[in-house]
Design a protein around this motif. Structure first.
Motif, short mmCIF file in Angstrom:
data_model
loop_
_atom_site.label_atom_id
_atom_site.label_comp_id
_atom_site.label_asym_id
_atom_site.label_seq_id
_atom_site.Cartn_x
_atom_site.Cartn_y
_atom_site.Cartn_z
N SER A 1 12.34 7.14 12.58
CA SER A 1 12.46 7.19 14.03
C SER A 1 11.14 6.87 14.72
O SER A 1 11.12 6.30 15.81
N VAL A 2 10.03 7.17 14.08
CA VAL A 2 8.71 6.89 14.65
C VAL A 2 8.28 5.46 14.38
O VAL A 2 7.78 4.76 15.27
N GLU A 3 8.45 4.99 13.15
CA GLU A 3 7.94 3.68 12.74
C GLU A 3 8.97 2.55 12.85
O GLU A 3 8.62 1.39 12.68
N SER A 4 10.21 2.87 13.07
CA SER A 4 11.31 1.89 13.18
C SER A 4 11.56 1.13 11.88
O SER A 4 12.17 0.05 11.89
N ILE A 5 11.07 1.64 10.76
CA ILE A 5 11.40 1.11 9.43
C ILE A 5 11.50 2.30 8.49
O ILE A 5 11.01 3.39 8.80
N THR A 6 12.13 2.09 7.35
CA THR A 6 12.24 3.18 6.38
C THR A 6 10.89 3.41 5.71
O THR A 6 10.03 2.54 5.69
N PHE A 7 10.73 4.61 5.16
CA PHE A 7 9.51 4.93 4.44
C PHE A 7 9.34 3.99 3.25
O PHE A 7 8.23 3.51 2.98
N GLU A 8 10.43 3.68 2.56
CA GLU A 8 10.38 2.77 1.42
C GLU A 8 9.88 1.40 1.84
O GLU A 8 9.06 0.78 1.15
N GLN A 9 10.40 0.89 2.97
CA GLN A 9 9.96 -0.43 3.45
C GLN A 9 8.49 -0.40 3.85
O GLN A 9 7.76 -1.36 3.63
N TYR A 10 8.06 0.70 4.42
CA TYR A 10 6.64 0.85 4.77
C TYR A 10 5.76 0.74 3.52
O TYR A 10 4.75 0.04 3.53
N ILE A 11 6.15 1.43 2.46
CA ILE A 11 5.38 1.38 1.20
C ILE A 11 5.36 -0.04 0.65
O ILE A 11 4.31 -0.55 0.24
N ILE A 12 6.50 -0.71 0.67
CA ILE A 12 6.57 -2.09 0.19
C ILE A 12 5.65 -2.98 1.03
O ILE A 12 4.90 -3.80 0.48
N ASN A 13 5.68 -2.83 2.34
CA ASN A 13 4.81 -3.63 3.22
C ASN A 13 3.34 -3.38 2.92
O ASN A 13 2.53 -4.32 2.92
N GLN A 14 2.99 -2.13 2.66
CA GLN A 14 1.59 -1.80 2.34
C GLN A 14 1.17 -2.45 1.03
O GLN A 14 0.05 -2.98 0.92
N LYS A 15 2.05 -2.43 0.04
CA LYS A 15 1.74 -3.06 -1.25
C LYS A 15 1.57 -4.57 -1.08
O LYS A 15 0.66 -5.17 -1.66
N ILE A 16 2.41 -5.18 -0.27
CA ILE A 16 2.32 -6.62 -0.04
C ILE A 16 1.01 -6.96 0.65
O ILE A 16 0.32 -7.91 0.26
N GLU A 17 0.64 -6.19 1.66
CA GLU A 17 -0.62 -6.45 2.36
C GLU A 17 -1.82 -6.30 1.42
O GLU A 17 -2.75 -7.09 1.46
N HIS A 18 -1.77 -5.30 0.56
CA HIS A 18 -2.86 -5.11 -0.40
C HIS A 18 -2.92 -6.28 -1.38
O HIS A 18 -4.01 -6.78 -1.69
N ALA A 19 -1.77 -6.73 -1.86
CA ALA A 19 -1.73 -7.87 -2.78
C ALA A 19 -2.28 -9.12 -2.09
O ALA A 19 -3.03 -9.89 -2.71
N LYS A 20 -1.95 -9.31 -0.82
CA LYS A 20 -2.47 -10.46 -0.08
C LYS A 20 -3.99 -10.40 0.03
O LYS A 20 -4.67 -11.42 -0.13
N GLU A 21 -4.52 -9.20 0.28
CA GLU A 21 -5.98 -9.04 0.34
C GLU A 21 -6.62 -9.41 -0.99
O GLU A 21 -7.65 -10.09 -1.03
N LEU A 22 -6.02 -8.95 -2.08
CA LEU A 22 -6.56 -9.26 -3.40
C LEU A 22 -6.53 -10.77 -3.67
O LEU A 22 -7.45 -11.32 -4.29
N MET A 23 -5.50 -11.45 -3.18
CA MET A 23 -5.41 -12.90 -3.36
C MET A 23 -6.48 -13.62 -2.56
O MET A 23 -7.05 -14.60 -3.03
N VAL A 24 -6.76 -13.15 -1.36
CA VAL A 24 -7.76 -13.79 -0.50
C VAL A 24 -9.15 -13.74 -1.14
O VAL A 24 -9.90 -14.71 -1.11
#
Length: 60
Positions: A18-41
Motif C-alpha cells: 500500500s505504501v510502495e505500490s508494488i509487492t515486497f517480492e517485486q521490490y527485492i527483485i528490483n533491488q537485485k536488478i539494480e545491484h546487478a546493473k551497477e556491477l556490470m557498469v
C-alpha cells in the motif's frame, strides 16, 4: 520476516504494497536488478560471476 517484530507477514506485505505500490517480492527483485546493473557498469566481474553473486541460477 515479521518474526523479529512479532507481526504477520501478510500484514507487513499488505502494508508495504500500500505504501510502495508494488509487492515486497517485486521490490527485492528490483533491488537485485539494480545491484546487478551497477556491477556490470563497473566491469569488474563477468556476467557469470555477477549471476553467481546475485544468486541467480544462470546468466540468462
Amino acid at each position: 520476516m515479521g518474526d523479529n517484530i512479532h507481526l504477520d507477514y501478510k500484514y507487513l506485505s499488505s502494508l508495504f504494497s500500500s505504501v510502495e505500490s508494488i509487492t515486497f517480492e517485486q521490490y527485492i527483485i528490483n533491488q537485485k536488478i539494480e545491484h546487478a546493473k551497477e556491477l556490470m557498469v563497473y566491469d569488474e566481474f563477468s556476467l557469470s560471476e555477477i549471476a553467481f553473486k546475485m544468486n541467480y541460477r544462470s546468466v540468462a
